[in-house]
Write an enzyme that holds these catalytic residues in place. Structure first.
Site, PDB file in Angstrom:
ATOM      1  N   LYS A 129       0.889  -1.159  -0.107  1.00 39.70           N
ATOM      2  CA  LYS A 129      -0.237  -0.074  -0.021  1.00 39.70           C
ATOM      3  C   LYS A 129       0.865   1.363  -0.088  1.00 39.70           C
ATOM      4  CE  LYS A 129      -3.250   2.714   2.715  1.00 39.70           C
ATOM      5  NZ  LYS A 129      -4.174   2.863   4.062  1.00 39.70           N
ATOM      6  N   GLY A 190      -8.383   9.178  10.203  1.00 42.08           N
ATOM      7  CA  GLY A 190      -8.656   9.312  11.595  1.00 42.08           C
ATOM      8  C   GLY A 190      -9.846   9.960  11.916  1.00 42.08           C
ATOM      9  N   ALA A 216      -9.656   5.313   4.631  1.00 42.42           N
ATOM     10  CA  ALA A 216      -9.428   6.465   5.557  1.00 42.42           C
ATOM     11  C   ALA A 216     -10.694   7.294   5.683  1.00 42.42           C
ATOM     12  CB  ALA A 216      -8.270   7.543   4.912  1.00 42.42           C
ATOM     13  N   GLY A 217     -10.948   7.767   6.925  1.00 40.81           N
ATOM     14  CA  GLY A 217     -11.958   8.491   7.260  1.00 40.81           C
ATOM     15  C   GLY A 217     -13.411   7.771   7.669  1.00 40.81           C
ATOM     16  N   ASN A 238      -9.104   1.338  10.025  1.00 41.40           N
ATOM     17  CA  ASN A 238      -8.261   1.064  11.448  1.00 41.40           C
ATOM     18  C   ASN A 238      -8.842   1.738  12.705  1.00 41.40           C
ATOM     19  OD1 ASN A 238      -4.804   1.380  12.414  1.00 41.40           O
ATOM     20  ND2 ASN A 238      -6.511   0.308  13.477  1.00 41.40           N
ATOM     21  N   THR A 239      -8.744   3.055  12.542  1.00 42.75           N
ATOM     22  CA  THR A 239      -9.158   3.910  13.892  1.00 42.75           C
ATOM     23  C   THR A 239     -10.472   3.556  14.235  1.00 42.75           C
ATOM     24  OG1 THR A 239      -7.804   5.593  12.996  1.00 42.75           O
ATOM     25  CG2 THR A 239      -9.212   6.024  15.012  1.00 42.75           C
TER      26      THR A 239
END
Length: 290
Positions: A129, A190, A216-217, A238-239
């Protein structure tokens, strides 16, 4: 949903099938082939999960198991290269999971390329990635450096999944450069804001011939479901799991959300008309006398 976006989503179908996105079901039958194919490799889970921000390695393993993810992202620059008992490699054996090394924390193409070369030297990983960040405040991708790094890595035989802005023109350039997958952000890393520009992602979907994953997001399972209903091939996050009140339960929720969104996409959601349409037939009604 505006008509323009509805048309964009419908026109994405042909591209989804060509990129390993599977085929929609017809007449209630299961899709002929709904494998998730990245760079010639087939997976069953369309949820990709990061390995950072968890309380400890035990929680990392438990959450990823609950998510059903087969591909996990790892930051090369944060790995314990010794591979000891307290390492990520011990908690998540590379024999059981497909590692997706990333160039997190890199701010130039040269830095990202060197980092991913190191990943190949360490573990023989060529599916990677690519992230090239523009600045520390927004953490948004640097578009020019991302394209330059993609060209170099592809020329060196890497299979590159590219984290990028939701820019359709750049997505085409990255695909032309040989990217194995395009990964437009839903919103800043995040942030948990979800998909802030669905029109932009729909435009990428309408033209892409390689897998498109939202990255992301993502903040809630409903965000992941929306991405999949739009026709995205997968979701990376992830977050949203690691920082949830109960990461294990949230990982399970995201697993179900991705599966539900994908099933809805294959099943074809009903047309949006903008006007009322009674559920019960209006003909053949019993006449009631006063």
């Amino acid at each position: 949903m505006p008509t323009s976006q509805e048309e964009l989503l419908r026109s994405a179908e042909a591209a989804r099938a060509a990129s390993g996105g599977g085929q929609r079901s017809e007449g209630g039958k299961a899709p002929f082939n709904d494998d998730f194919i990245i760079a010639g490799r087939s997976f069953t889970s369309r949820l990709l999960v990061g390995t950072g921000k968890y309380r400890d390695l035990a929680q990392t393993r438990e959450a990823i198991d609950a998510s059903g993810a087969q591909i996990v992202t790892v930051s090369v620059r944060r790995m314990d290269l010794g591979g000891g008992a307290e390492s990520l490699q011990a908690a998540l054996p590379p024999e059981q999971y497909t590692y997706l090394p990333n160039s997190a924390g890199c701010y130039t193409a040269d830095e990202a390329v060197r980092t991913l070369r190191l990943a190949r030297e360490l573990g023989g990983w060529d599916l990677v990635k690519l992230e090239v960040i523009g600045d520390k405040q927004t953490l948004l991708p640097d578009e020019q450096e991302t394209l330059r790094a993609t060209e170099v890595l592809v020329a060196e035989g890497f299979k590159v999944m590219v984290y990028t802005t939701a820019n359709a023109q750049l997505a085409r350039q990255l695909e032309d450069a040989g990217a194995a997958a395009i990964m437009p952000l839903a919103s800043p890393i995040g942030s948990g804001l979800g998909i802030i520009d669905p029109e932009a992602i729909a435009t990428i979907l309408a033209h892409a011939k390689v897998p498109v994953l939202v990255d992301a997001g993502i903040g809630a399972p409903s965000d992941a479901t929306l991405a999949m209903e739009m026709g995205c091939d997968g979701v990376l996050l992830n977050t949203a799991i690691a920082k949830a009140g109960d990461p294990i339960a949230m990982a399970r929720a995201f697993k179900l959300a991705v599966e539900a969104g994908r099933t809805a996409f294959l099943a074809k959601t009903m047309p949006r008309t903008g006007v009322a349409d009674a559920s019960s037939p209006q003909s053949g009604l019993i006449t009631l006398s006063a």
